[in-house]
Structure formats: C-alpha cells, structure tokens
Design a protein around this motif. Structure first.
Motif, PDB file in Angstrom:
ATOM      1  N   ALA A  91       0.867  -1.277   0.120  1.00 49.25           N
ATOM      2  CA  ALA A  91      -0.028   0.085   0.121  1.00 49.25           C
ATOM      3  C   ALA A  91       0.972   1.281   0.050  1.00 49.25           C
ATOM      4  N   LYS A  92       2.076   1.157   0.781  1.00 47.35           N
ATOM      5  CA  LYS A  92       2.750   2.512   0.769  1.00 47.35           C
ATOM      6  C   LYS A  92       3.436   2.413  -0.651  1.00 47.35           C
ATOM      7  N   ALA A  93       3.757   1.510  -1.372  1.00 45.92           N
ATOM      8  CA  ALA A  93       4.282   1.599  -2.623  1.00 45.92           C
ATOM      9  C   ALA A  93       3.329   2.202  -3.625  1.00 45.92           C
ATOM     10  N   VAL A  94       2.019   1.854  -3.266  1.00 44.43           N
ATOM     11  CA  VAL A  94       1.083   2.678  -4.444  1.00 44.43           C
ATOM     12  C   VAL A  94       0.980   4.049  -4.025  1.00 44.43           C
ATOM     13  N   ASN A  95       1.001   4.498  -2.741  1.00 45.36           N
ATOM     14  CA  ASN A  95       0.311   5.968  -2.007  1.00 45.36           C
ATOM     15  C   ASN A  95       1.754   6.683  -2.740  1.00 45.36           C
ATOM     16  N   ASN A  96       2.942   5.967  -2.429  1.00 44.81           N
ATOM     17  CA  ASN A  96       4.160   6.756  -2.874  1.00 44.81           C
ATOM     18  C   ASN A  96       4.331   6.974  -4.404  1.00 44.81           C
ATOM     19  N   LEU A  97       3.772   5.978  -5.295  1.00 51.62           N
ATOM     20  CA  LEU A  97       3.878   6.163  -6.857  1.00 51.62           C
ATOM     21  C   LEU A  97       3.183   7.208  -7.033  1.00 51.62           C
ATOM     22  N   LEU A  98       1.850   7.148  -6.414  1.00 52.61           N
ATOM     23  CA  LEU A  98       1.034   8.336  -6.822  1.00 52.61           C
ATOM     24  C   LEU A  98       1.481   9.906  -6.433  1.00 52.61           C
ATOM     25  N   THR A  99       2.247   9.864  -5.523  1.00 53.58           N
ATOM     26  CA  THR A  99       2.713  11.203  -5.239  1.00 53.58           C
ATOM     27  C   THR A  99       3.492  11.689  -6.454  1.00 53.58           C
ATOM     28  N   LYS A 100       3.999  10.805  -7.320  1.00 54.53           N
ATOM     29  CA  LYS A 100       4.815  11.179  -8.651  1.00 54.53           C
ATOM     30  C   LYS A 100       3.871  11.752  -9.747  1.00 54.53           C
ATOM     31  N   THR A 101       2.442  11.673  -9.614  1.00 54.95           N
ATOM     32  CA  THR A 101       1.794  11.709 -10.644  1.00 54.95           C
ATOM     33  C   THR A 101       0.768  12.744 -10.361  1.00 54.95           C
ATOM     34  N   THR A 102       0.031  13.292 -11.240  1.00 55.33           N
ATOM     35  CA  THR A 102      -1.250  14.031 -10.845  1.00 55.33           C
ATOM     36  C   THR A 102      -2.479  13.109 -10.731  1.00 55.33           C
ATOM     37  N   VAL A 103      -2.331  11.816 -10.937  1.00 53.47           N
ATOM     38  CA  VAL A 103      -3.560  10.955 -10.892  1.00 53.47           C
ATOM     39  C   VAL A 103      -3.946  10.664  -9.541  1.00 53.47           C
TER      40      VAL A 103
END
Length: 370
Positions: A75-87
């Motif tokens: 879950a942390k990987a997903v949340n950190n991934l999304l911080t790199k995008t505007t999605v």
C-alpha cells in the motif's frame, strides 16, 4: 482522446529486491507506462520473508503478521507512486497485486502456491480496489499457476512474421515463445535466474548482488561442476513447468558444492552464472534455432550475463524489451496491472498451453476499498 483507463501493477519477485509499482493507461492500442516506483523492503521484513521462504519453516503466526505487514508495504508503494503523478486514487480502477510468493509447490498431489501481502490491507490503506490472488485459480484448474506473464507478452510483444522469445530474468528465469504465426504461444520457467548468483555473493562477500557480473567475470567456470548442476532433473522436464526457491536454494547449492571445496569462490560464482545462461539458452535453442530475443527483469542489467547469453544463442539478435518500447525494469509490474484490467473486463488471462490449466479463466479476486 479516449478517457484514460488507469490500472496499477504491483510485483515483488523471488529476489525480494524491492516492490515494483507501475501506473499504466490501457485506453490506447498499446499500454502506456505513466509512472513507476520501487519500494525498498526494510531489512526486518526482508529477513522475516527470507525465513518464511525456508522449506523447514512452519510458523503460522509469523505468516499472519508478515501477510499484513507486506500488505501495508504494498500500500505504501502505491501511495508513494501516486505522489509522483497528478492521478488521484479516485481515478484508479483497480490495483493488480501479485503479492510476495513464499511457497510455490504446484506438483504435489494437492498442489498449491502461496503469496502474501493482504489485498484487503492494500485496499483500505490506498482507498483503491485491489485485484489479487491471480495464481490459485490456474492451479485449481490443474495448472502450474505460473508463469502468468506470457499472456501479457503475447498481447504486447507478438508481431506477425517475427519469431520472438521474451526472457524475464528475475530470481527465477522464464521465457515466452511468440512464434509469429498462428502456432501456440509457449512459456515456462527455465530455472535459476539471479537467485543462486545473488545468494552466493551474499554468503561469500556480504554483497546483495554481483554488479554487472564483475565478480563472476573475475573467475573461471568449472566444466565438471557446471555439468553436475545442469544434470538437475528440472532442466530435462517437459513443460508446462514452473519452479522457485523451493528447488533452487542455498541448501541445494551446498550439496552440489560438497565435492568442490577447493574451488576459488569467484570460480564458483562464474559457474553459477553459466548455469543461469546455459539453462536459459538450452531451452531457447530447443524452441527455435533462430529468432529475436528480448530480455527484461533485473538480469538485463547484468552485463556479464547478457554477454555470455548472447554467445550461447548465436541464431538470435539480443536486446532488451526497451527496444520494443516497454522499459525492461517494469515489464512484470505492467503485466499485473494488465491482469487486473483483464479481470475488470471479465476476460481470461491464463494460457493453458503455458500453465497446463484445463481451460482459460478469469484470474484473481476482487477486494473492495469501500
């Protein structure tokens, strides 16, 4: 412009060298990688997972704790991934999570495979629906439950009139044969990828991996030892077949090295690298003496591995999948985003000719965030 069709793929492989997270848009003819992220596995969790992977471990309490802890890290990987995008999370249709394999035993009387990383925890902590547990449906249908990526390889990399092999070198290596005509797509695990060379340099030098294969290249392979290693029955088995740490592990390696205590360590490392290369090349050459070979996974960054492999498949042009427009590091993560997309559209995702399942099937289960 078509509306984006976002899916996230999560993958942690046999090497346990991190959790790969990728954001993919499937609205176009070819999948578009929007963003990628690797989440490092903390040392305490890595050690617990490695203990859990040992065949002599049977601690259900540890399994339960690590299932939740691994789910939190995914879950942390997903949340950190999304911080790199505007999605935003609301725009993601679903996460496709492979989980962390801790046991893969498809050939028992009652075969099974076990991946941890609780998808309920991922769903709650990301507020995104999760599609997970992809392998067990295939095993229930009499298949190996692996490899599952050949269906994705077929979708993305197949080209009419081109014989292609897609080689993924993670802890275990697997190949997909795309014949370029109407013949059946084939795929299976060839045997060790990085798992033994990583394990041996960790044991000998305390390093996590052999960068560029430099330590292996400083040694000289020993033909007798290589012949003995290649005599393992797995290499002569007919496909469908799949394997893992349960078969190719440090305990097995120590048994194989018992009569070779006088060898220099770098000579052993070189021989182990040759085991990976020869076992892969032998299978590729049996499928077809000529063609195009495209490599993905961590092994593509091992310069010595790639050089030795290219020599062993002289009838092939050798490149990475990046040459086909798909970053070699993120192919597996994208494959599990693709599997989630297939589930969402109620489409089958396994290839019975690859896994041995009795029929194609929609794979996975749906774990809702709300």
């Amino acid at each position: 412009m078509p509306k984006p069709e976002y899916f996230i793929g999560l993958m942690s492989g046999t090497s346990m060298d991190g959790i790969d997270a990728v954001l993919v848009d499937f609205s176009a003819e070819k999948p578009i990688l929007i963003a990628s992220h690797t989440e490092t596995i903390p040392t305490h969790l890595l050690k617990g997972l490695q203990r859990l992977c040992r065949p002599d471990t049977d601690e259900v309490n540890r399994l339960g704790r690590l299932d939740r802890s691994t789910g939190q890290l995914f879950a942390k990987a997903v949340n950190n991934l999304l911080t790199k995008t505007t999605v935003t999370a609301d725009e993601i249709i679903a996460i496709g999570s492979h989980g962390q394999t801790v046991r893969h035993m498809p050939n028992l009387d009652i075969g099974f495979t076990l991946q941890i990383g609780d998808p309920n925890t991922i769903a709650i902590e990301t507020n995104i629906d999760v599609i997970a547990d992809f392998r067990r449906k295939d095993i229930a249908l009499g298949g190996q439950g692996a490899p599952l990526v050949p269906a994705f390889h077929q979708q993305v990399f197949a080209k009419q009139g081109h014989k292609r092999v897609i080689l993924n070198i993670g802890g275990i290596a697997n190949i997909t044969y795309l014949p370029g005509n109407h013949d059946q797509v084939l795929g299976f695990d060839t045997g060790p990828g990085n798992t033994l060379i990583d394990a041996y340099i960790q044991q000998a030098l305390g390093q996590p991996f052999d960068r560029d294969g430099a330590w292996a290249d400083s040694g000289t392979s020993q033909p007798d030892l290589l012949k003995q290693l290649l005599s393992h029955s797995y290499f002569s088995q007919a496909y469908p077949k799949s394997t893992g740490r349960e078969m190719f592990n440090q305990a097995w390696l120590q048994q194989q090295l018992a009569d070779y205590s006088d060898l220099d360590q770098q000579d052993i490392q070189s021989t182990l690298l040759d085991l990976t290369c020869h076992s892969i090349a032998n299978d590729i050459n049996k499928l077809s003496p000529t063609g195009e070979l495209f490599v993905c996974g961590g092994g593509v960054f091992n310069k010595a591995l790639m050089q030795r492999l290219a020599i062993l498949v002289p009838g092939y042009t050798v490149d990475s999948t990046s040459a086909l427009g798909v970053d070699a590091k993120w192919v597996e993560g994208m494959a599990f985003a693709w599997l989630a997309m297939r589930y969402h559209h109620d489409l089958p995702a396994n290839l019975p000719a690859v896994t041995g399942a009795s029929r194609p099937a929609v794979l996975g289960g749906h774990f809702k965030a709300r």
